[in-house]
Design an enzyme around this catalytic site. Structure first.
Site, PDB file in Angstrom:
ATOM      1  N   GLY A  91       0.805  -1.223   0.000  1.00 22.10           N
ATOM      2  CA  GLY A  91       0.000   0.000   0.000  1.00 22.10           C
ATOM      3  C   GLY A  91       0.831   1.262   0.000  1.00 22.10           C
ATOM      4  O   GLY A  91       0.467   2.255   0.629  1.00 22.10           O
ATOM      5  N   ARG A 147      26.639  11.648  -9.283  1.00 20.87           N
ATOM      6  CA  ARG A 147      26.504  10.657  -8.214  1.00 20.87           C
ATOM      7  C   ARG A 147      27.380   9.416  -8.375  1.00 20.87           C
ATOM      8  O   ARG A 147      28.066   9.011  -7.453  1.00 20.87           O
ATOM      9  CB  ARG A 147      25.054  10.145  -8.150  1.00 20.87           C
TER      10      ARG A 147
END
Lengths: 251, 628
Positions: free
Chosen positions: B12, B298
């Site tokens: 959920g 990154r």
């Protein structure tokens, strides 16, 4: 020889909803940068109490570990707060951990906060929508200032600390509690959310509603997100009065 | 199909809630299963924002550019037609979130503000303060609650999904799940199942993810036949703050605002960082990359940190740590520019970054790979046909996957602020697809015999019994720690085949040991150790998939880096220079060989690896990536 530095816990435990509570103490080697969750994780892997007896690992709730999910609320040295953000270095020892007392206990430090989610259902804590499909339009514009006030409330993570601190909210009272009231305020201030204001206000106007608030103001003091819950409650006081008048005279 | 069709959504977070919303809107009952209250899902941790081309800054931003950025950012390793839809529908997703009442940050005019994010030239990222994921998750949660109030959604929270119920044709007809209160296992029927169970970074032990992001549910459907894809592609964030419980994320913005990364020149120097004089500090990013210095991308930053620490042995105090230093900047400047971010460091580390250099290290952050999912191509538009039961369908009929647990959209590397978008969008598409499947089934399907459900339930119950009665010696929490150490050692930012072989051997041993656990908790009520022991077994299975996929891919692509196979862009050379052309030819040849999805099938002898072509019909790779 200097005494070895330890982290000393005193934890209130209970095997299940019907069991009897008992206290158990734990000591673990000190290391810098521990918080209550990381220390509990260590104890879970090394479940030995202070008497050297192997015991069942302590059960608790946590998930995000960065104070945004609301899972790890517990009472730490008498204060309801998020365990992940409770640094060991800041806590007086022995560190006393207790489960929240205002919700049904599941086991050890884990409680069932379903009541808070039920309250969100009751107060219709949503902006009514026709559906999730695109209608090729945005919501009405919202001023930056209004947005930032709503943002204070939209960070409520249903952690239950305010509910725990509230003297009017407990397992036998009908009072809906501060957190859901903050959500009423927030949704009532949305340009289309306010179309359902009447429903939300009615939901907090009867028994267990707004008037059960005793104005102790404990909720704002413990909220980990500094949500101005008492401001919301004051505003809702005015809104419900107006609604009461409308109900009386506009039929 | 049963008289009353039903769909189950497992998970959920943003993906699962979007799927549930779409299904409920079509009038089909939906049951959501989640290990914890859905509002506590990991989506709430996303801070930065969500990408969509709204072009509110007068920059002539275009949807095409979003498509290009997403495809190139992923180093071409994603099926492109669905990316087209993702970017085209992103503004619609944002509009819907806006109508849900999300507290998006505003400009003085009251319109939605947008900011710049990595790998992109235009301001395309909508945000809600520093908690965008939390705000989007809550908005979706509220709408699902409205459907719950209307009786269209039923939530089963605090249930651990254990397995699929497959019929004799191998079609998914339901699930089994364990009630985390009384530990009872039940089977539930469904006409379609959607897994939206999130990421798997806990396989690396500590990561930036929530303690429930174990990947175990994905591992479970994989072991029941769902194909897994591109598992070797894991994003590592260069500036994690290592903690005992997790690695919290320190924003890129620190480097942007002048943060300098360094280690003491002398290995094992234990002095207070402020006592180490300037000339005894090694600012390795500035030295190795003079043009960009501390603001290299990154992946470059992550690899450089690993080089300084692991190859040169210069980690702080011999540990996996380097300094991220802001102490040379004025406090007022830092408070204005980085206030909330620095507050987080103070909250969790109890130190003030304005006074003391922060300690950071790259951390596992996001999994681009996941459960393989299909799509229906729209030959006319070149995108994905939006209403089709094929979209987001896994290789098990009747099973769908969406969100981080699927493999779509991000290829070999993910752009910042594309994950909240893909979670929402894929949930929407998977929900629509499951509805299309259920509606298309009519009444032709035969009723699933009760015995099939009961057999699966029994199989899972036997699994519990064997763990509960096992009198081995292995502690499941210790096993998890060992697994994480192994993965961070050998299948991390930099990889080499000898190291991965060691990881595979280690995983093989862990697999054996995980069968001999000993639980300290034998209670039949709220037994987290039992659930964890099962999850650890599954995490080990998935670790094997990751390691084996990484072992087989002998190239560098996106987040997957093996120095031995690196094609180096010739410095100072461009199109037309013979060195560049030679490089380009090598790059093309490498694509011929490796621009393919890694597809993994579970067998009793371990993962079986195959390769599948990538649909590159929208933007075929003509030129190597070049951020110069």
């Amino acid at each position: 020889m200097a005494e070895k530095k330890v982290i000393h816990f005193k934890i209130k435990r209970q095997n299940g909803p019907t069991g009897a509570p008992y206290w158990e103490e734990f000591k673990m080697d000190y290391a810098p940068n521990h918080n209550v969750v990381s220390a509990l994780m260590y104890l879970r892997e090394h479940p030995v109490n202070v008497d050297g007896k192997k015991i069942e690992p302590v059960v608790w709730d946590s998930n995000c570990m960065e104070e945004v999910c609301g899972a790890c609320s517990m009472i730490i040295n008498d204060v309801p707060r998020q365990a992940c953000a409770a640094l060991i270095d800041d806590l007086e020892q022995p560190i006393v951990l207790e489960p929240l007392t205002k919700f049904p206990l599941i086991r050890d430090l884990m409680v069932d906060r379903q009541k808070m989610f039920d309250a969100l259902l009751k107060i219709k804590a949503w902006v009514p929508m026709d559906g999730s499909w695109d209608i090729h339009r945005h919501a009405p514009l919202i001023a930056a200032g209004e947005q930032s006030v709503r943002y204070l409330f939209s960070r409520c993570m249903t952690c239950g600390c305010c509910m725990e601190a509230c003297p009017q909210f407990h397992q036998d009272s009908a009072f809906i509690g501060p957190a859901p009231l903050g959500q009423v305020k927030m949704h009532n201030s949305h340009p289309t959310g306010k179309y359902a204001n009447e429903d939300r206000l009615h939901a907090i106007m009867g028994d267990g509603g707004l008037t059960d608030c005793g104005n102790a103001q404990n909720c704002v003091k413990v909220c980990p997100k500094d949500i101005p819950l008492t401001d919301a409650i004051a505003q809702l006081g005015r809104q419900t009065t107006m609604q009461w008048l409308r109900d009386m005279f506009v039929k | 199909m049963a008289a009353k069709p039903k769909i189950i959504v497992v998970g959920g977070g943003l993906g699962g809630l979007w799927a549930a919303m779409r299904i409920a809107e079509k009038g089909i009952p939906v049951d959501i299963f989640s290990l914890f209250p859905v509002k506590r899902s990991h989506s709430c941790c996303a801070q930065g924002g969500i990408n969509a081309v709204l072009d509110v800054k007068g920059e002539n931003d275009s949807i095409w550019q979003h498509i290009v950025d997403t495809i190139k950012g992923g180093d071409y390793l994603s099926d492109q037609p669905p990316i087209r839809n993702l970017c085209e529908e992103a503004p619609a997703v944002i509009r819907t979130f806006d109508r849900m009442g999300v507290t998006f940050s505003r400009t003085p005019e009251g319109i939605m503000d947008q900011r710049l994010f990595g790998g992109v030239k235009n301001r395309r990222t909508a945000f809600a303060g520093g908690t965008t994921g939390q705000q989007l998750l809550y908005a979706a949660d509220e709408q699902v609650r409205a459907h719950e109030a209307a009786g269209k959604v039923t939530k089963h929270e605090n249930w651990d999904f254990l397995s699929l119920v497959l019929d004799d044709q191998g079609v998914c007809r339901g699930i089994t799940a364990m009630d985390m209160g009384n530990m009872q296992i039940h089977a539930f029927r469904a006409d379609a199942v959607i897994v939206a169970t999130g990421g798997l970074a806990l396989i690396y032990g500590r990561s930036t993810m929530s303690s429930n992001s174990t990947g175990a549910p994905a591992a479970r459907v994989y072991q029941q036949g769902a194909k897994f894809a591109n598992a070797e592609f894991i994003q590592f964030h260069p500036t994690g703050m290592p903690g005992h419980d997790k690695n919290r994320l320190m924003s890129e913005a620190c480097r942007g605002e002048g943060g300098r990364i360094w280690v003491p020149k002398k290995a094992g120097d234990v002095r207070d960082p402020l006592d180490i004089p300037e000339e005894e500090r090694f600012y390795f990013l500035e030295e190795w990359y003079p043009a960009y210095g501390n603001t290299v991308p990154r992946d470059v930053a992550s690899r450089a940190i690993c080089r300084a620490v692991r190859h040169m042995g210069l980690g702080i105090g011999g540990k996996d740590l380097v300094y991220l230093d802001l102490t040379h900047q004025p406090r007022e400047f830092l408070e204005t520019r980085l206030g909330g971010i620095l507050e987080m460091y103070r909250t969790f580390f109890g130190e003030d970054p304005c006074e003391t250099p922060m300690k950071i290290f790259p951390s596992t952050h996001y999994s681009m790979g996941g459960i393989w999912v299909d799509f229906e191509k729209d030959e006319q538009t070149g995108g994905m046909a939006r209403v089709s039961p094929k979209n987001h369908a896994t290789s098990i009929p009747g099973l769908y996957a969406c969100g981080e647990c699927d493999f779509a959209y991000h290829g070999a590397n993910r752009l910042g602020a594309n994950s909240l978008l893909s979670a929402s969008f894929s949930g929407m598409v998977a929900g629509d697809a499951a509805v299309a499947r259920v509606k298309g089934m009519g009444k032709s399907g035969k009723e699933l015999p009760e015995s099939t459900l009961e057999n699966e339930r029994k199989r899972q119950e036997d699994g519990n019994k064997s763990i509960m009665s096992s009198d081995g010696r292995e502690n499941p929490f210790a096993l998890h720690r060992e697994l994480g150490d192994l993965m961070r050692e050998h299948v991390f930012v930099e990889r080499d085949n000898a190291g991965i072989d060691k990881a595979l051997n280690g995983i093989g041993e862990l697999k054996q040991r995980a069968r001999k656990v000993s639980l300290d908790d034998r209670a039949s009520w709220a037994n987290q150790s039992l659930s964890w022991a099962r999850q650890v077994q599954d995490m080990i299975m998935l670790a094997e998939v990751i390691a084996k996929s990484a072992r087989m891919r002998d190239e560098c692509r996106g987040s997957h880096y093996k120095a031995e196979f690196e094609l180096k862009l010739p410095e100072g050379k461009f199109e037309g220079d013979p060195e560049y052309d030679e490089y380009k030819a090598k790059w093309k040849a490498n694509n011929e060989k490796w621009l393919k999805h890694t597809i993994v099938t579970h067998t009793d002898d371990g993962p079986r690896i195959e390769y599948k072509p990538v649909d590159i019909s929208v933007l075929p790779p003509e030129k190597p990536r070049d951020y110069r």
